[in-house]
Scaffold this active site. Structure first.
Site, short mmCIF file in Angstrom:
data_model
loop_
_atom_site.label_atom_id
_atom_site.label_comp_id
_atom_site.label_asym_id
_atom_site.label_seq_id
_atom_site.Cartn_x
_atom_site.Cartn_y
_atom_site.Cartn_z
N ARG A 97 0.84 -1.40 0.18
CA ARG A 97 -0.05 0.05 -0.03
C ARG A 97 0.93 1.24 0.23
NH1 ARG A 97 -5.50 -1.70 2.60
NH2 ARG A 97 -5.40 -3.79 1.76
N GLU A 152 1.05 4.03 1.08
CA GLU A 152 0.34 5.14 1.93
C GLU A 152 0.99 6.22 2.31
OE1 GLU A 152 -2.39 4.46 3.79
OE2 GLU A 152 -2.55 2.25 3.95
N ARG A 194 0.43 3.12 12.69
CA ARG A 194 -0.26 1.82 12.17
C ARG A 194 -0.18 1.63 10.78
NH1 ARG A 194 -4.08 5.54 12.78
NH2 ARG A 194 -5.91 5.13 11.62
N HIS A 195 0.29 2.31 9.95
CA HIS A 195 0.43 1.99 8.56
C HIS A 195 1.78 1.83 8.03
CE1 HIS A 195 -3.67 4.14 8.79
NE2 HIS A 195 -3.90 3.15 7.96
N GLU A 207 -8.29 -0.55 13.98
CA GLU A 207 -8.78 -1.66 12.92
C GLU A 207 -7.97 -2.86 12.69
OE1 GLU A 207 -10.35 0.03 9.17
OE2 GLU A 207 -9.81 -1.95 8.41
N SER A 214 -11.18 -6.19 7.91
CA SER A 214 -12.29 -5.69 7.29
C SER A 214 -12.90 -6.88 6.44
CB SER A 214 -12.18 -4.41 6.25
OG SER A 214 -11.88 -3.37 6.94
N ARG A 253 -1.16 -5.67 13.12
CA ARG A 253 -2.14 -5.06 13.57
C ARG A 253 -2.80 -5.92 15.01
NH1 ARG A 253 -5.23 -1.08 10.61
NH2 ARG A 253 -3.62 0.30 9.52
P1 ATP Z 1 -6.91 1.60 7.70
O1 ATP Z 1 -8.36 2.33 7.75
O2 ATP Z 1 -6.63 1.25 9.14
O3 ATP Z 1 -6.04 2.29 6.92
P2 ATP Z 1 -7.95 -0.03 5.49
O4 ATP Z 1 -9.63 -0.32 5.77
O5 ATP Z 1 -7.62 0.88 4.47
O6 ATP Z 1 -7.37 0.17 6.95
P3 ATP Z 1 -8.10 -2.84 4.61
O7 ATP Z 1 -8.12 -2.72 3.14
O8 ATP Z 1 -9.61 -2.98 5.06
O9 ATP Z 1 -7.58 -1.45 5.16
O10 ATP Z 1 -7.35 -4.07 4.94
C1 ATP Z 1 -7.42 -4.98 5.78
C2 ATP Z 1 -6.68 -4.74 6.97
O11 ATP Z 1 -5.26 -4.77 6.44
C3 ATP Z 1 -6.81 -3.62 8.08
O12 ATP Z 1 -7.99 -3.69 8.72
C4 ATP Z 1 -5.64 -3.47 8.45
O13 ATP Z 1 -5.56 -4.50 9.70
C5 ATP Z 1 -4.62 -3.98 7.58
N1 ATP Z 1 -4.06 -2.81 6.82
C6 ATP Z 1 -4.25 -2.18 5.82
N2 ATP Z 1 -3.73 -1.28 5.29
C7 ATP Z 1 -2.35 -1.33 6.37
C8 ATP Z 1 -1.14 -0.65 6.45
N3 ATP Z 1 -0.89 0.53 5.35
N4 ATP Z 1 -0.55 -0.81 7.14
C9 ATP Z 1 -0.73 -1.92 8.22
N5 ATP Z 1 -1.84 -2.62 8.18
C10 ATP Z 1 -2.80 -2.29 7.02
MG MG Z 2 -10.66 -1.46 6.19
#
Ligand code: ATP
Ligand code: MG
Length: 434
Positions: free
Chosen positions: A216, A218, A224-225, A357, A360, A408
């Site tokens: 990702r 980000e 946490r990312h 989170e 999902s 996480r």
């Molecule tokens: P967030 O809202 O916390 O950025 P997200 O909803 O974008 O997460 P999802 O696409 O739902 O992320 O990904 C499923 C799971 O993967 C998330 O619930 C989280 O635990 C983890 N996750 C997602 N993006 C990241 C990241 N950049 N770094 C660490 N963990 C991540």
């Molecule tokens: Mg999510």
């Protein structure tokens, strides 16, 4: 299957009952101390620490001198006699007869013994040495328990482990946060999620899971990312999101119980209380969560995803694990299935711990026509999903699943606030090495 000098015992196996036996240890020089006529070498191996002692009277002159020249973190073979010793940690120690320097070390860049003062960046720059410290050792031993508990739980529930490609031609959920790579004479992307593959695979295997990297790009710099994560993904035919939440109830319980059973030592090192799960994990709808926010006077944008402010406020009411369900359809990916008779909400959930989170999930749309419409209404071009949509013409079962961030979950279990502590080699906007 050992190095030329054969190890007879691990550090943890040096116990008072061995008193008088000859032993050979292989490991790293963790610490050394000089006490007049005695020189102490603390040896570390995968089982822990043991103290080896050279007495000036008992060893040759050369060995006595050589011992003081060894630097910490050198790899040594220590031959000696086990001795019961009430003062020694573990109740026994080794009286040194012979030491072989297998691989020397320079002065280590950070302190491996006890609590280091080094900041996280310095520790990460020197990660391989940092990983020899007891705290990171505890974290990653817990991680190993977690991944194996997840694998056995899902396999017991009829899921098979899959491995899907990470170099892909099109975005899974739209173009944002995608890394592109040179792929021969064209551009390809690093996969953000195995979403489409795992959905397709329910039509071949019904229940599949994968523990694999996801990428990702980000933009936000948070605790946490990261840009590269390990995701636990599962997808099952003939299940809906409620079934998946029940599956997660069992999965979280299994993980927590296994860690509490197998990692007491590690939890103690981390000063972490056992995490508890009470089943079923509470489920509250998005609309109920909005009412909670309104009651608390916390502002929030209509039908939007919650931000940190909202989640922190919610977590004051809902401690530990909980699900937020039935999200606004517009705030979720195109493949989430709208609720029967209430299409502005969809069959989806987030698994939370406090305000973090963890996962999902959703029931997915299994009707190709509706899926196309949802793509268009989210601004995606159905043409770029041709290969995915094709399989909806060949018996796509109703299905649902989740994606969970391994790190996480590990943050929760180890009580760490920064995700970089629980990932061996974290990748973020600033860090691409080591
Ligand atoms: P967030 O809202 O916390 O950025 P997200 O909803 O974008 O997460 P999802 O696409 O739902 O992320 O990904 C499923 C799971 O993967 C998330 O619930 C989280 O635990 C983890 N996750 C997602 N993006 C990241 C990241 N950049 N770094 C660490 N963990 C991540
Ligand atoms: Mg999510």
């Amino acid at each position: 299957m050992t190095y030329g000098i054969k190890r007879t015992h691990l550090a943890s196996e040096i116990t008072p009952e061995l008193d008088g036996s000859q032993v050979t240890l292989l490991g790293w020089l963790h610490e050394k101390r000089d006490l007049g006529g005695l020189r102490f070498l603390v040896i570390r191996d995968r089982s822990g620490l043991v103290q080896a002692i050279a007495a000036k009277k008992e060893v040759s002159r050369e060995l006595w001198d050589e011992i003081s020249s060894f630097k910490r973190e050198s790899v040594l073979a220590v031959k000696g006699i086990a001795k019961a010793s009430p003062q020694a940690p573990g109740g026994a120690e080794v009286r040194i007869r012979e030491v072989t320097l297998i691989s020397p070390s320079e002065d280590p860049p950070i302190d491996v013994v006890g609590k280091t003062n080094a900041d996280l960046d310095t520790r990460l720059d020197n990660r391989i040495v940092d990983l020899r410290r007891t705290e990171p050792q505890a974290i990653f031993r817990i991680q190993s328990t977690v991944s194996s508990a997840i694998r056995s739980y899902l396999r017991e529930n009829g899921f098979i482990e899959i491995f899907t490609p990470k170099i892909i031609a099109t975005a899974t959920e739209g173009g944002a946060s995608l890394f592109s790579v040179f792929y021969y004479d064209r551009i390809a992307y690093l996969s953000q999620s195995p979403q489409l593959y795992k959905e397709q695979l329910t039509s071949a295997f019904e229940r599949v899971f994968e523990i694999a990297p996801a990428f990702r790009a980000e933009e936000s710099d948070t605790q946490r990312h990261l840009s590269e994560i390990t995701m636990v993904d599962a997808e099952a035919a003939f299940m809906d999101y409620q079934d998946i939440m029940s599956l997660l109830d069992g999965l979280v319980e299994r993980v927590v119980k296994t860690v509490n059973k197998e990692n007491q030592k590690e939890l103690k090192v981390l000063g972490r209380e056992e995490v508890e799960v009470k089943l079923p994990i509470p489920r509250i709808t998005y609309d109920e969560a909005v009412s909670v926010l309104e009651r608390k006077g916390v502002e929030h944008e209509k039908d939007a995803d919650f931000g940190t402010v909202q989640l922190k406020a919610l977590s004051e009411e809902l401690s530990d694990f909980y699900f937020i369900t039935d999200w606004p359809t517009a705030a979720r990916p195109f493949y989430a299935k709208p609720l029967e008779g209430r299409p502005e909400r969809c069959e989806s959930f987030d698994l939370m711990y406090g305000w973090i989170e963890l996962a999902s999930g959703a029931t997915r749309i299994n009707d190709g026509k509706l899926l196309k419409e949802r793509m268009s209404s989210q601004g995606l071009n159905p043409d770029s999903f041709k290969t995915h949509l094709k399989w909806f013409n060949y018996g796509m079962p109703p299905h649902a699943g989740f994606g969970l961030g391994l790190a996480r979950l590990l943050m929760v279990l180890t009580g760490k606030d920064n995700i970089r502590e629980v990932v061996m080699f974290p990748r973020d906007k600033r860090r691409l090495e080591p």
